[in-house]
Each structure stands twice: as C-alpha cells, then as structure tokens.
Design a protein around this motif. Structure first.
Motif, PDB file in Angstrom:
ATOM      1  N   ASP A  81       0.854  -1.195   0.000  1.00 33.47           N
ATOM      2  CA  ASP A  81       0.000   0.000   0.000  1.00 33.47           C
ATOM      3  C   ASP A  81       0.889   1.244   0.000  1.00 33.47           C
ATOM      4  OD1 ASP A  81      -2.154  -1.660   0.187  1.00 33.47           O
ATOM      5  OD2 ASP A  81      -2.262  -1.548   2.396  1.00 33.47           O
ATOM      6  N   ASN A  82       0.281   2.387  -0.321  1.00 29.99           N
ATOM      7  CA  ASN A  82       1.043   3.645  -0.274  1.00 29.99           C
ATOM      8  C   ASN A  82       1.243   4.059   1.189  1.00 29.99           C
ATOM      9  OD1 ASN A  82       0.857   3.504  -2.974  1.00 29.99           O
ATOM     10  ND2 ASN A  82      -0.316   5.398  -3.282  1.00 29.99           N
ATOM     11  N   ASP A  83       2.120   3.332   1.833  1.00 35.34           N
ATOM     12  CA  ASP A  83       2.363   3.538   3.263  1.00 35.34           C
ATOM     13  C   ASP A  83       3.879   3.422   3.448  1.00 35.34           C
ATOM     14  OD1 ASP A  83       1.329   3.029   6.298  1.00 35.34           O
ATOM     15  OD2 ASP A  83       3.048   1.736   5.827  1.00 35.34           O
ATOM     16  N   PHE A  84       4.490   4.461   4.020  1.00 39.43           N
ATOM     17  CA  PHE A  84       5.955   4.509   4.006  1.00 39.43           C
ATOM     18  C   PHE A  84       6.605   3.330   4.736  1.00 39.43           C
ATOM     19  CE2 PHE A  84      10.235   6.000   4.822  1.00 39.43           C
ATOM     20  CZ  PHE A  84      10.591   6.400   3.542  1.00 39.43           C
ATOM     21  N   THR A  85       5.994   2.903   5.847  1.00 36.52           N
ATOM     22  CA  THR A  85       6.576   1.766   6.579  1.00 36.52           C
ATOM     23  C   THR A  85       6.560   0.502   5.715  1.00 36.52           C
ATOM     24  OG1 THR A  85       5.609   2.760   8.520  1.00 36.52           O
ATOM     25  CG2 THR A  85       6.490   0.549   8.808  1.00 36.52           C
ATOM     26  N   GLN A  86       5.443   0.296   5.031  1.00 39.53           N
ATOM     27  CA  GLN A  86       5.354  -0.887   4.154  1.00 39.53           C
ATOM     28  C   GLN A  86       6.351  -0.782   2.998  1.00 39.53           C
ATOM     29  OE1 GLN A  86       1.533  -2.273   2.781  1.00 39.53           O
ATOM     30  NE2 GLN A  86       0.496  -1.488   4.592  1.00 39.53           N
ATOM     31  N   ILE A  87       6.488   0.422   2.463  1.00 41.66           N
ATOM     32  CA  ILE A  87       7.425   0.623   1.339  1.00 41.66           C
ATOM     33  C   ILE A  87       8.857   0.310   1.802  1.00 41.66           C
ATOM     34  CG2 ILE A  87       8.429   2.359  -0.236  1.00 41.66           C
ATOM     35  CD1 ILE A  87       5.655   3.731  -0.250  1.00 41.66           C
ATOM     36  N   GLU A  88       9.181   0.807   2.977  1.00 37.70           N
ATOM     37  CA  GLU A  88      10.509   0.589   3.542  1.00 37.70           C
ATOM     38  C   GLU A  88      10.798  -0.911   3.696  1.00 37.70           C
ATOM     39  OE1 GLU A  88      12.068   3.577   6.699  1.00 37.70           O
ATOM     40  OE2 GLU A  88      11.401   1.775   7.746  1.00 37.70           O
ATOM     41  N   GLN A  89       9.813  -1.624   4.220  1.00 34.53           N
ATOM     42  CA  GLN A  89       9.990  -3.081   4.399  1.00 34.53           C
ATOM     43  C   GLN A  89      10.224  -3.771   3.061  1.00 34.53           C
ATOM     44  OE1 GLN A  89       6.472  -4.393   6.381  1.00 34.53           O
ATOM     45  NE2 GLN A  89       7.256  -3.884   8.407  1.00 34.53           N
ATOM     46  N   ALA A  90       9.439  -3.348   2.060  1.00 31.82           N
ATOM     47  CA  ALA A  90       9.556  -3.979   0.733  1.00 31.82           C
ATOM     48  C   ALA A  90      10.919  -3.684   0.114  1.00 31.82           C
ATOM     49  CB  ALA A  90       8.438  -3.470  -0.177  1.00 31.82           C
ATOM     50  N   VAL A  91      11.395  -2.466   0.269  1.00 35.69           N
ATOM     51  CA  VAL A  91      12.697  -2.078  -0.282  1.00 35.69           C
ATOM     52  C   VAL A  91      13.799  -2.933   0.349  1.00 35.69           C
ATOM     53  CG1 VAL A  91      14.388  -0.195  -0.225  1.00 35.69           C
ATOM     54  CG2 VAL A  91      12.059   0.259  -0.979  1.00 35.69           C
ATOM     55  N   LEU A  92      13.713  -3.140   1.651  1.00 39.62           N
ATOM     56  CA  LEU A  92      14.721  -3.964   2.340  1.00 39.62           C
ATOM     57  C   LEU A  92      14.651  -5.415   1.884  1.00 39.62           C
ATOM     58  CD1 LEU A  92      14.603  -2.478   5.959  1.00 39.62           C
ATOM     59  CD2 LEU A  92      16.221  -1.980   4.113  1.00 39.62           C
ATOM     60  N   GLU A  93      13.438  -5.880   1.685  1.00 45.40           N
ATOM     61  CA  GLU A  93      13.239  -7.250   1.200  1.00 45.40           C
ATOM     62  C   GLU A  93      13.887  -7.407  -0.187  1.00 45.40           C
ATOM     63  OE1 GLU A  93      11.946  -9.911   2.553  1.00 45.40           O
ATOM     64  OE2 GLU A  93      11.918 -11.144   0.726  1.00 45.40           O
ATOM     65  N   LEU A  94      13.646  -6.413  -1.041  1.00 45.88           N
ATOM     66  CA  LEU A  94      14.178  -6.457  -2.411  1.00 45.88           C
ATOM     67  C   LEU A  94      15.713  -6.494  -2.417  1.00 45.88           C
ATOM     68  CD1 LEU A  94      12.929  -5.896  -5.457  1.00 45.88           C
ATOM     69  CD2 LEU A  94      14.160  -3.769  -5.169  1.00 45.88           C
ATOM     70  N   CYS A  95      16.326  -5.774  -1.465  1.00 49.14           N
ATOM     71  CA  CYS A  95      17.794  -5.662  -1.456  1.00 49.14           C
ATOM     72  C   CYS A  95      18.473  -6.781  -0.673  1.00 49.14           C
ATOM     73  CB  CYS A  95      18.206  -4.314  -0.847  1.00 49.14           C
ATOM     74  SG  CYS A  95      17.719  -2.936  -1.871  1.00 49.14           S
ATOM     75  N   LYS A  96      17.681  -7.621  -0.072  1.00 46.57           N
ATOM     76  CA  LYS A  96      18.202  -8.629   0.858  1.00 46.57           C
ATOM     77  C   LYS A  96      19.392  -9.414   0.299  1.00 46.57           C
ATOM     78  CE  LYS A  96      15.461 -12.026   1.981  1.00 46.57           C
ATOM     79  NZ  LYS A  96      14.188 -12.633   2.394  1.00 46.57           N
ATOM     80  N   GLU A  97      19.250  -9.844  -0.950  1.00 44.00           N
ATOM     81  CA  GLU A  97      20.314 -10.691  -1.503  1.00 44.00           C
ATOM     82  C   GLU A  97      21.180  -9.977  -2.527  1.00 44.00           C
ATOM     83  OE1 GLU A  97      18.190 -14.235  -2.512  1.00 44.00           O
ATOM     84  OE2 GLU A  97      17.950 -14.601  -0.373  1.00 44.00           O
ATOM     85  N   LYS A  98      21.106  -8.667  -2.525  1.00 47.56           N
ATOM     86  CA  LYS A  98      21.869  -7.936  -3.545  1.00 47.56           C
ATOM     87  C   LYS A  98      23.229  -7.504  -2.999  1.00 47.56           C
ATOM     88  CE  LYS A  98      18.267  -6.402  -6.604  1.00 47.56           C
ATOM     89  NZ  LYS A  98      18.572  -7.423  -7.609  1.00 47.56           N
TER      90      LYS A  98
END
Ligand code: ATP
Ligand code: MG
Length: 385
Positions: A81-98
């Motif tokens: 959702d357009n919610d900064f906390t959720q966005i932050e979590q998703a960004v961290l998830e995306l970068c997890k293995e990078k």
C-alpha cells in the motif's frame, strides 16, 4: 507483501492512431498464454500487470512471457500500500540478496503522498545502507542496480529492480498469416520464429517421403514445429506425402534437376494450401548460396511457380548466426538429430547449381504436374500443436 509482474512493450510505442489495435492484441496474446494459470491481468498506461498468482507459478509465467512477441521486458515487483513503513519493508526485502552499488529512484504519481519523491529516495537509501552496510553502497551516477519505487494514484506502490529482456517484436496476429515450409533442418524453425516475432501468425507445411523417411523423421518435425508454436500461440502442421512426386521426378526427369523440380512442387503445394488456410505469404528457411538449391538461379526457378509473396527471413544470414538463434529458441539440438529428410532421398550426385529455367520447364513437361499435386492433396495429415 504481494508479488506482481510489470510487463512492457516496445515498438508499439511508435504506432499512431492504430496503437490500440496492437495493445489489445498483445493483451489478448498474454491472456491466452496464461489462461491456465490463476492470476489477474490489468492494464496500466502502456504497461500490463500480472498479479494474484501462486508463488509456485511465478517461473512458469516468466517462461511464457519470454516467448510472447511484442513484450520488450518485464520486471518482478513487490506490491504494498502507499504507506511509508510498508514501502521501507519492501525495499529492504528487495535488497536482501543484492550486492554492489545502488540508487533509489522514486516516482510519485500520488502527489498527496508524503514524503516527496526526492526525500523518499534519500530516506529509503539511508535505510538500505543502515541495514546492509557490508554488501551495499550508493552510486547515483553509475549504480549496479536501481531500486525503483513507483507510488501510484490507486493506492498501490510497486518496488522493483530486475528487468528481464524478452524477444520484443510485434504481437502475433498483427501482421497477417503465413505458411512456413518446415523441414527437419536448422534453418526453417529459425525462419518461423523470426516471422512469428514480427507478428505474422504461422501455419506449417512439411513434406515427407514415407517409407524413404521414417516415423522418427516426422516426430522430429512435429517436435520442431511445437517449439516454433510456443512463439505463435500454438500452431497447425500439415504433413504432405511427397513420395509419389519424388518417384515421378526420379523416373522421368534428368537427375540434375531432382531438387529443382522438388522445390517447384513444394512451392505450388504450399501456395495452394496457404490460400485454403487464408495465408498471405509463404515462408522458407532459405539462405542465399547455402546449398545448390539456394543459389539465385534456383530461387528464381522455385519462385516462378507461385504468385504469393515468398518471405525468406534468413536470406542474408550466415549459418553461424542462424545456429545462434536456433540455440536460443532451443531447436538446435533437435534439428541436428540425424534423421533423413525428403531432400536427402534421391539426392543427385551433381545437382544443377544454376538451373536454366527453360530446361527446367522442359524437364517438368514430362510430368503430370496437376495430377500429382491433386493426389498429394488427398493425403494431407493435420496436427494441431
Ligand atoms: P533447413 O533449411 O530447415 O535447415 P535444410 O537446410 O536441409 O533445412 P534445404 O534443403 O536447404 O533445407 O531447404 C531450404 C528450405 O526449403 C527450408 O528452409 C524449408 O523452408 C524448405 N524445405 C526443405 N525441405 C522441406 C521439407 N521436407 N518440407 C517442407 N519444407 C522444406
Ligand atoms: Mg537450409
């Protein structure tokens, strides 16, 4: 957190008033290709979106998208959702293995969303560095990867970085229909793939010479046709018995014209079948000068018996380049299986390399061309692949 797939097209962007036609066709082709998979499909200005699929189906969907002409790239994305906390979590998830360098690029269509795009990128970048200090560094000029944050007006945010290249081209069905002459060789499946990729829907015709060519040779062609069909949204194959025609040529005409005359029969039969199936063109895998039957004189001879346009996508390709595409579309290993093709049966020792058209026509006059063609049409097998 959900996963979605963002799909982008390429050349359709260049279209003017009829752009809608191409977009609709591509959408239909994607939907048809994924019809057996539980998922939702939506359009979002110049892009398409696949969502709500089972995680286990993700790879299957990707494999299908890679074979749909008209798709340029796709990106797996996390959706929140357009919610900064959720966005932050998703960004961290995306970068997890990078690993390596990155930058965050935020695009905020929802202007009511706070923070601003610039601030969001800075805050998210800071959070990534803080969470993964050893593996990741910022490089805004030349990063190894970009974390895209797409905050949309409909309340959803997409976060993605990987982009998968697809085959591009134009949606199948946007450029009419053609009849591909498919042999068991390397070239004709590649010619078929290139034609489908440019949007021409294909039917296939194959000539076989039972008992000179066996069941395994036919199976090989079926297998190759199926592979081409994966780029064509399925495919029809018509198998024509060529035995009597070859025997008649062998018996009544000079040996040097065996292949030349066979080619003329193939073209005539292909054109007639093409007309019956509402095709507007014939396609072959010929490449200039590759073999005796592909010199300009031989091509002139086979071309002169038909009026329909004959498309030869590989005409100026070198074998090495054709093989590269054959490997890419996974037809090469099947093509090199050592089964007889009808062209290798009755192969003359010295075929005419530059057949003289007058002499060819004279040789052919010994044959009941119409009778042989009519007979061939009584024995066509159809495979829906
Ligand atoms: P390919 O070109 O498919 O690799 P090849 O090089 O053995 O096979 P040629 O004998 O050079 O093929 O034929 C040139 C073209 O004629 C083929 O690309 C194909 O379009 C067509 N053709 C040849 N043999 C057949 C066949 N048995 N049935 C249908 N089309 C054929
Ligand atoms: Mg060839």
């Amino acid at each position: 957190m959900k996963t979605a797939i963002i799909i982008r097209y390429c050349e359709i962007h260049l279209k003017g008033k009829n752009r809608g036609f191409f977009e609709k066709l591509l959408k239909e082709n994607i939907k048809r290709s994924t019809k057996d998979i539980n998922c939702t499909f939506t359009t979002m200005h110049s892009r398409y979106l696949i969502e709500d699929f089972d995680e286990n189906d993700y790879e299957i969907i990707c494999e299908k998208l890679k074979k749909i002409a008209g798709i340029h790239t796709f990106s797996p994305a996390l959706v929140v959702d357009n919610d900064f906390t959720q966005i932050e979590q998703a960004v961290l998830e995306l970068c997890k293995e990078k690993e390596g360098t990155f930058k965050v690029a935020t695009n905020r269509a929802d202007k009511s969303f706070s923070p601003s795009s610039m601030e969001a990128s800075m805050l998210l970048g800071g959070k990534i560095l803080e969470t993964y200090p050893k593996q990741l560094k910022v490089d805004v000029k030349n990063p190894d990867f970009v974390v895209n944050v797409d905050i949309r007006e409909d309340g959803k945010t997409f976060i993605y970085s990987d982009t998968v290249q697809c085959i591009s081209g134009m949606p199948v069905g946007s450029a009419g229909k053609g009849m591909l002459l498919i042999s068991g060789g390397i070239d004709s499946p590649v010619a078929g793939y290139l034609t489908a990729k440019r949007g021409m829907k294909l039917d296939c015709i194959h000539f076989h010479s039972f008992p000179y060519t066996g069941e395994a040779a036919k199976e090989k062609v079926i297998e190759l046709t199926k592979k081409v069909g994966e780029y064509n949204g399925g495919i029809n194959l018509y198998v024509v018995s060529f035995t009597h025609i070859q025997e008649a040529i062998h018996e009544k005409c000079p040996e040097e014209f065996m292949i030349t005359l066979m080619r003329r029969f193939m073209m005539r039969i292909a054109e007639r079948l093409a007309k019956q199936q509402n095709c507007q063109a014939i396609i072959t895998g010929e490449s200039l000068g590759q073999v005796a039957s592909q010199t300009i004189e031989s091509i002139t001879s086979s071309n002169s018996v038909v009026t329909m346009p004959v498309l030869r996508p590989l005409i100026m390709f070198d074998k090495i380049d054709i093989i590269e595409i054959a490997r890419k579309i996974d037809t090469y290993e099947t093509s090199i299986l050592p089964y007889e093709d009808c062209c290798t049966v009755f192969l003359p020792k010295f075929p005419a390399i530059k057949p003289n058209l007058d002499r060819v026509i004279k040789a052919e006059s010994k044959l009941d061309v119409e009778g042989l063609i009519a007979e061939a049409f009584t024995k066509i097998e159809k495979y829906v692949l």
